[in-house]
Design an enzyme around this catalytic site. Structure first.
Site, PDB file in Angstrom:
ATOM      1  N   LYS A   1       3.296 -12.532 -21.263  1.00 49.36           N
ATOM      2  CA  LYS A   1       3.875 -11.198 -21.083  1.00 49.36           C
ATOM      3  C   LYS A   1       3.509 -10.282 -22.244  1.00 49.36           C
ATOM      4  CE  LYS A   1       7.837 -12.828 -18.397  1.00 49.36           C
ATOM      5  NZ  LYS A   1       7.585 -12.408 -17.011  1.00 49.36           N
TER       6      LYS A   1
ATOM      7  N   GLN B   1      11.138 -10.545 -22.093  1.00 52.13           N
ATOM      8  CA  GLN B   1      10.749  -9.140 -21.992  1.00 52.13           C
ATOM      9  C   GLN B   1      10.764  -8.473 -23.367  1.00 52.13           C
ATOM     10  OE1 GLN B   1       9.497  -7.772 -19.387  1.00 52.13           O
ATOM     11  NE2 GLN B   1       9.970  -9.426 -17.970  1.00 52.13           N
TER      12      GLN B   1
ATOM     13  N   CYS C   1      13.819 -12.536  -9.527  1.00 55.72           N
ATOM     14  CA  CYS C   1      14.472 -13.711 -10.120  1.00 55.72           C
ATOM     15  C   CYS C   1      15.849 -13.378 -10.688  1.00 55.72           C
ATOM     16  CB  CYS C   1      13.608 -14.363 -11.203  1.00 55.72           C
ATOM     17  SG  CYS C   1      12.016 -14.891 -10.615  1.00 55.72           S
TER      18      CYS C   1
HETATM   19  C1  LIG Z   1      14.005 -11.760 -18.818  1.00 54.42           C
HETATM   20  C2  LIG Z   1      13.109 -12.896 -18.446  1.00 54.42           C
HETATM   21  N1  LIG Z   1      13.441 -14.136 -18.816  1.00 54.42           N
HETATM   22  C3  LIG Z   1      12.668 -15.201 -18.530  1.00 54.42           C
HETATM   23  C4  LIG Z   1      11.497 -15.056 -17.834  1.00 54.42           C
HETATM   24  C5  LIG Z   1      10.693 -16.266 -17.520  1.00 54.42           C
HETATM   25  O1  LIG Z   1       9.436 -16.222 -18.068  1.00 54.42           O
HETATM   26  P1  LIG Z   1       8.369 -17.351 -17.698  1.00 54.42           P
HETATM   27  O2  LIG Z   1       8.232 -17.309 -16.204  1.00 54.42           O
HETATM   28  O3  LIG Z   1       7.141 -16.958 -18.406  1.00 54.42           O
HETATM   29  O4  LIG Z   1       8.943 -18.647 -18.149  1.00 54.42           O
HETATM   30  C6  LIG Z   1      11.110 -13.784 -17.414  1.00 54.42           C
HETATM   31  C7  LIG Z   1       9.845 -13.603 -16.655  1.00 54.42           C
HETATM   32  O5  LIG Z   1       9.769 -13.151 -15.561  1.00 54.42           O
HETATM   33  C8  LIG Z   1      11.932 -12.688 -17.721  1.00 54.42           C
HETATM   34  O6  LIG Z   1      11.606 -11.458 -17.321  1.00 54.42           O
END
Ligand SMILES: Cc1ncc(COP(=O)(O)O)c(C=O)c1O
Lengths: 153, 411
Positions: free
Chosen positions: B226, B203, B366
């Site tokens: 993102k 983020q 998540c």
């Molecule tokens: C704080 C944080 N860490 C890790 C991730 C994981 O990102 P990615 O799904 O692109 O690996 C996210 C994405 O949702 C996130 O918001």
């Protein structure tokens, strides 16, 4: 609101706002807890049996409007039903949400309005949670002692 | 360059579209950001004009593709203030980058009884990789608690961090509450006990200017998708001194120096950590996304988002039935707001907003342990990007008011 009333039909909103059969039964023969950890829908069904018939069914829990309305509809349609009919009805709802028509010989009550939710695949589980919880609970009804079943959907 | 929101919005084709007959109001940026036309063009250009595998061919196209791929690596290094592009590794996403650190650095260094310090607000991506390696190595996980305002509770940090602490891993910015964590302070605490600091910038990198040199962090992970880039590209920054010592993560083509039938030697960093054909097209297009962000300016992006977030939080807080989680209105909050409406489940809220063209997210984001900490099963989450406008916040709020009416919740 635009299109929203197609998903949340008046009957559904009515069950959500004035839920039927909500509460706890202290002398329940079967207590079945169902949970959908992904969205946090949670409910407990309390069922008293008299031989092969449901005498009373109450439910308690929290979750989205579809899940709560579905539990309310279940409570309304299940009281005084023989157990084999209960099994058929639960299966019929599962089948309906996966595309089958409701059998005409069963008096299913309001749940038929949930058919429209099929168009919103992520919400199908919300409707089904009360019914699958009941199915899980019924699996254990043979035992003569009170049963407490819990499962995650 | 002045911050011209109208011009910026024209760069994003998707922002001109309608959803269910309503103009799209996209407030799910924390899940993934939208893509400007220049990045889309870079992707088509690559496939139309310079598609080739990299680091292998001696022909013209292979040379061009390799150059462009390595150009992104240099661009990323500048963007995050790394000393050298050797410290930039391409992965599939932030999740894979964090797994790489856990599986390679963690497996090679953790001894039974060693401790990994995390926080209670971590995304599962910065929790599960540590659970896996801790179990394998007999290491212990410890957690910095989160208080009601969404901040980390550092009052008992001295009891949580000590000589057994080997890894301190934490997010820069909560993907649920928008909390900004004290990154520099935590990195210093980690280094004071000889631990490495791993930053989850999934983020953070999208919203604030950052410099790994200034942080002095050991590892930092983020995802291109993102921050206006394509999906399928993640970045792991690691200090060269660590990367050189670490064993490979995945084995295969590209990551080797010499291969015998029974043993091999590894390529130099960063290639040691990039086994197989990478996501060439998306990496190449990501450079264009970084150029795009840099042209607008991360400081201007942050300033606009800060105002918008504050405005959205104020509008939400003015609604009687709405509870906002995390920082208060006066506290610093970045781009993300978690909230619930009394009497309406988050899934019903986001479903109703969707009918109005407003995209937000509902669920546990998540972060199941954090949800438990907040005492909720799920929340709504509105998350903002620099291309959002005050008018969009107003549309979101009035859709939310209509949602309350629809479900019979008095406002
Ligand atoms: C704080 C944080 N860490 C890790 C991730 C994981 O990102 P990615 O799904 O692109 O690996 C996210 C994405 O949702 C996130 O918001």
């Amino acid at each position: 609101m635009n299109g929203l009333d197609e998903l949340y039909r008046d009957v559904i909103l009515d069950h959500f706002k004035s839920p039927r059969g909500k509460g706890i039964l202290h002398d329940a023969t079967i207590i079945a807890e169902g949970k959908n950890p992904l969205c946090g829908d949670e409910l407990t069904l309390y069922v008293t049996l008299d031989g092969e018939r449901i005498v009373q069914l109450r439910w308690d829990g929290h979750g989205c409007a579809l899940c709560m309305a579905s539990a309310s509809m279940l409570a309304e349609s299940m009281t005084q039903q023989p157990l084999d009919t209960v099994q058929h009805m639960a299966q019929a709802v599962l089948d309906m949400m996966h595309g089958a028509a409701l059998p005409t010989h069963l008096r299913m009550g309001d749940i038929e309005v949930m058919e429209g939710v099929k168009k919103f695949p992520v919400r199908i589980k919300c409707v089904l949670l009360p019914w699958t919880t009941l199915q899980e609970g019924m699996k254990h009804h043979d035992a003569h002692t009170a049963q407490h079943v819990s499962f995650s959907y | 360059m002045p911050f011209d929101i109208r011009a910026i919005r024209r760069d994003f084709p998707i922002l001109q579209t309608t959803v269910r007959g309503k103009p799209l109001v996209y407030l799910d940026n924390a899940a993934t950001s939208q893509t400007p036309q220049c990045v889309i063009d870079a992707l088509t250009h690559y496939y139309a004009q310079s598609n080739a595998n990299i680091h292998r061919g001696l022909h013209y196209l292979a040379e061009q593709a390799t150059l462009a791929y390595e150009e992104t690596r240099k661009r990323v290094a500048t963007f995050i203030g790394a000393r050298s592009s050797r410290e930039v590794i391409f992965t599939r996403n932030a999740t894979e980058a964090l797994n790489l650190v856990a599986q390679s650095y963690g497996r090679a260094t953790l001894q039974p009884g060693d401790e990994i310090l995390l926080t209670e607000m971590e995304h599962h991506s910065n929790l599960i990789p540590w659970q896996l390696i801790a179990k394998e190595r007999g290491a212990v996980l410890r957690f910095i608690p989160v208080v009601a305002t969404g901040a980390l509770d550092l009052s008992r940090i001295d009891t949580l961090i000590g000589p057994r602490t080997k890894i301190v891993a934490f997010t820069m910015l909560s993907n649920v509450m928008g909390t900004i964590t004290p990154v520099r302070e935590l990195i210093q605490r980690a280094h004071a006990v000889g631990a490495v600091a791993v930053i989850d910038a999934a983020q953070g990198a999208a919203h604030r200017p950052l410099s790994v040199a200034e942080f002095d962090c050991d590892f930092l992970a983020f995802s291109a998708h993102k921050m206006c880039g394509p999906t399928g590209v993640g970045i792991l920054y690691g200090k060269a001194e660590h990367l050189e010592q670490m064993p490979p993560f995945l084995g295969g083509g590209e990551m080797i120096h010499t291969v015998e039938l029974t043993h091999s030697t590894w390529a130099e960093i960063p290639h040691k950590f990039e086994a197989g054909t990478p996501n060439i097209a998306d990496v190449i297009a990501f450079r264009v996304a970084l150029d795009y962000l840099a042209t607008i300016g991360m400081d201007k992006i942050w300033a606009h988002e800060e105002q918008l977030t504050r405005y959205a939080a104020q509008r939400l807080a003015a609604m009687k039935k709405v509870t906002i989680y995390g920082p208060g209105l006066e506290d610093l909050r970045d781009a993300v707001i978690a909230f619930n409406v009394k009497g309406i489940h988050p899934h019903d809220v986001s479903q109703a907003l969707d009918f109005e063209g407003v995209a937000i997210r509902a669920g546990h984001h998540c972060c199941q342990p954090l949800m438990r900490r907040l005492g909720v099963a799920a929340t709504n989450r509105a998350s903002i990007a620099f291309y959002n406008t005050f008018e969009e916040i107003d549309l979101f709020i009035s859709a939310l008011e209509r949602t309350q009416q629809f479900f019979g919740v008095a406002s």
